[in-house]
Design an enzyme around this catalytic site. Structure first.
Site, short mmCIF file in Angstrom:
data_model
loop_
_atom_site.label_atom_id
_atom_site.label_comp_id
_atom_site.label_asym_id
_atom_site.label_seq_id
_atom_site.Cartn_x
_atom_site.Cartn_y
_atom_site.Cartn_z
N GLU A 189 0.82 -1.21 0.00
CA GLU A 189 0.00 0.00 0.00
C GLU A 189 0.86 1.26 0.00
O GLU A 189 0.57 2.23 -0.70
CB GLU A 189 -0.94 0.00 1.21
CG GLU A 189 -2.01 -1.08 1.20
CD GLU A 189 -3.11 -0.84 0.18
OE1 GLU A 189 -3.09 0.22 -0.48
OE2 GLU A 189 -3.98 -1.71 0.04
N ASP A 227 -4.65 -9.44 -8.09
CA ASP A 227 -5.00 -8.63 -9.26
C ASP A 227 -3.83 -7.86 -9.87
O ASP A 227 -3.52 -7.99 -11.06
CB ASP A 227 -6.14 -7.65 -8.93
CG ASP A 227 -5.89 -6.88 -7.63
OD1 ASP A 227 -4.91 -7.16 -6.93
OD2 ASP A 227 -6.70 -5.97 -7.32
N GLU A 284 -18.81 -5.02 -3.04
CA GLU A 284 -17.48 -5.58 -2.90
C GLU A 284 -17.44 -7.04 -3.33
O GLU A 284 -16.44 -7.49 -3.91
CB GLU A 284 -17.03 -5.46 -1.44
CG GLU A 284 -15.59 -5.86 -1.19
CD GLU A 284 -14.58 -4.89 -1.77
OE1 GLU A 284 -13.38 -5.13 -1.61
OE2 GLU A 284 -14.98 -3.88 -2.39
N GLU A 322 -12.19 0.87 -10.13
CA GLU A 322 -11.85 -0.08 -11.19
C GLU A 322 -12.82 -0.07 -12.37
O GLU A 322 -12.39 -0.21 -13.52
CB GLU A 322 -11.75 -1.49 -10.60
CG GLU A 322 -10.48 -1.76 -9.82
CD GLU A 322 -10.47 -1.11 -8.44
OE1 GLU A 322 -9.37 -0.97 -7.86
OE2 GLU A 322 -11.56 -0.73 -7.95
N THR A 357 -1.13 0.83 -10.64
CA THR A 357 -2.38 0.30 -10.12
C THR A 357 -3.10 1.30 -9.24
O THR A 357 -4.27 1.13 -8.92
CB THR A 357 -2.13 -1.02 -9.36
OG1 THR A 357 -3.36 -1.73 -9.19
CG2 THR A 357 -1.50 -0.74 -7.99
#
Length: 573
Positions: A133, A273, A366, A387, A470
């Site tokens: 993160e 992902d 989610e 996304e 990302t």
């Protein structure tokens, strides 16, 4: 005759002035895009100004209470363990907003933010943070903003910026390095910014956590000239790839010390992902062929074992058998990645299913159980994720189909209807009731607003080549960053091959001969194959491991794979 001439003129008009007849670029659509662009601009500033008023310089905004949370130490920390006592934030949302400010054309606010961070930001804090993160949000935000700040077209005041963000990024990168000091080279998921890896730190991490570091850390190495960051990320990525199953599938969680899988079920959603995303984007950014080879194998495995029509379920990495039939909101990035690959039909098919679920609930939940066509009983929330907007942007760029503009309008209207509050934009706790919760994630400004804005106004991208991390931070695709054959490899013993037209220079290795054994038979050179020579697997001598390298044609020594990914007679120091 007259009718024939009329048809001819119509065809010429279509060729010369396609916008007169192409509905995707009609005046109506142009006006619609301009209108929607302004709506997104207002969304961004409503969120940004509330953050700056009520939360800055803390990490994230709590829009309902108009307060703040120092959340960098909480990201990925589901049990909220080992939280710091005296951590007061690192202006996380401001860092995440930098590239968005440039894309919106607000150079004045961008410069003000850059100068504040230059003078006030420090990472010498006793805070345990999630490496993944912190990498994608903070390091990526700083590296991208540094590149934008040094771009002359952004019109920063001359002399006001002297690489301060790059200095901060390098300081942060150095603090990451102890996490990679493991027997496997796979990094710990958690690092204390001041003290390094804590005693008795957990050895569990995710595939994304150790396989999605190469863009930011690679860019940092290219900008600073220090190879340690890229080398650490690359070693971890290669180790991770070596742990794949015979089906070319990877699990979700693993142990960084033993290199053993903990969770064998996997998919394209949470925990995995960005691993797929970074393989392909690293190939674009750095030009390494081995990134493409890894991605191609992984992508084909996903299509074979995870795909079911337009949906992607999860499967056991060892057997390929389905485990969980569920849609997770993070999977919505996949159509955007497929656009980059060129698999437009598959991207469109999956994207339309995500849009259907969004319209069904008003936002994207989610987790949605595909086999039962119902919401997951506990994960009913929507934390303002980007996304779907991201994939919509990519598909519109690829097709210019105005339907994607309509999808973007639907997303914007939903966000304004359900998540906008007086103090910013709030996450949704339950999509069935649209109950809000007091949190606005930094990625709302870094990604959600950015991709929606770019959908309606892509002027930032005109005549420029970028890939987005990302976390939505742009990195330029530069030829100077692309891999070149190291000078030390270029052979001095060239063999000349004559043909009817011209003489070509060709390396001895590509011809699989030993130049020392070349014989002159009187009719030009006769090339004799070396008895010891074993060619490299790849004709361009690129490699992923020593096993792909052969035996040298002149010395009969075994060749090895360098850190740069080339077979050669490398000296080991």
């Amino acid at each position: 005759m007259l009718a024939c001439r009329f048809r001819t003129w119509v065809l010429l008009l279509l060729v010369i002035f396609p916008s007169l007849f192409d509905p995707s670029i009609s005046h109506f659509d142009s006006a619609k895009k301009k209108q929607m662009r302004e709506k997104v601009r207002k969304m961004f500033y409503h969120a940004y100004e509330n953050y700056m008023t009520h939360a800055f310089p803390h990490d994230e905004l709590k829009p309902l209470s108009r307060s703040f949370t120092d959340s960098l130490s909480e990201l990925g920390n589901l049990k909220l363990e080992h939280l710091p006592q005296n951590y007061n934030g690192t202006a996380l949302t401001l860092i995440e907003s930098l590239s968005s400010l440039v894309i919106l054309g607000n150079y004045t606010e961008f410069e003000r933010a850059v100068l504040w961070l230059s003078e006030n930001l420090t990472f010498d804090v006793d805070a345990r943070v999630n490496l993944f993160e912190c990498n994608i949000r903070v390091l990526g935000g700083l590296v991208s903003a540094h590149i934008l700040a040094t771009d002359s077209t952004n019109r920063l005041v001359q002399g006001s910026y002297k690489n301060q963000l790059l200095v901060l990024a390098e300081d942060l990168g150095r603090r990451f390095l102890p996490a990679f000091d493991t027997p496997t080279g796979l990094p710990y998921a958690w690092i204390n910014l001041k003290y390094g890896v804590m005693k008795n730190e957990t050895t569990e991490t995710s595939t994304s956590g150790c396989g999605s570091l190469i863009l930011e850390m690679g860019a940092l190495s290219r900008l600073t000239g220090d190879p340690r960051y890229e080398s650490a990320a690359l070693r971890a990525l290669r180790k991770l790839w070596s742990m794949r199953s015979s089906l070319n599938l990877l699990g979700t969680t693993l142990d960084v010390e033993t290199g053993e899988w903990i969770e064998h079920s996997s998919g394209i959603g949470a925990g995995v992902d960005s691993f797929y995303e970074y393989l392909f984007k690293a190939h674009i950014l750095f030009g390494k062929e081995d990134f493409w080879r890894m991605f191609r194998s992984a992508y084909l495995a996903v299509q074979k074992y995870f795909r079911h029509g337009p949906w992607y379920h999860e499967a056991d990495m060892r057997t390929g058998k389905a485990t969980y039939w569920q849609l997770t909101s993070l999977q919505a990035f996949w159509p955007g990645l497929q656009v980059l690959v060129g698999d437009i039909a598959a991207a469109n098919s999956s994207h339309r299913e995500f849009v259907h679920v969004w319209k069904k609930f008003g936002v994207l939940p989610e987790r949605y159980l595909l086999d039962h066509q119902m919401l997951h009983p506990t994960e009913k929330y929507y934390p303002l994720r980007p996304e779907l907007a991201e994939s919509t942007f990519y598909l519109y760029q690829a097709t210019k189909d105005p339907w994607y503009i309509e999808v973007g309008e639907t997303i914007v209207n939903s966000l304004n209807s359900y998540t906008k509050v007086e103090g910013g934009f709030a996450s949704i706790r339950d999509v069935t009731t649209m109950q809000t919760e007091d949190h606005m994630h930094s990625f709302f400004l870094a990604e959600t607003c950015k991709y929606l804005y770019l959908l309606f106004d892509d002027s930032f991208l005109v005549d420029r080549n970028y890939i987005f991390t990302t976390e939505g931070h742009p990195l330029p695709v530069l030829s100077a960053w692309h891999e070149r054959l190291p000078e030390i490899y270029i052979p001095s013993n060239w063999t000349h091959v004559k043909n009817e037209r011209q003489t070509k220079r060709s390396s001895a290795m590509s011809l699989q001969v030993c130049p020392a054994l070349s014989l002159n038979a009187g009719h030009g050179e006769q090339l004799v194959e070396s008895a010891c020579h074993v060619p490299d697997d790849q004709s361009d001598h690129k490699c992923f491991s020593d096993e792909e390298c052969g035996v040298d044609s002149t010395s009969c020594r075994r060749r090895s794979c360098s850190m740069a990914g080339y077979c050669g007679l490398w000296l080991v120091v």
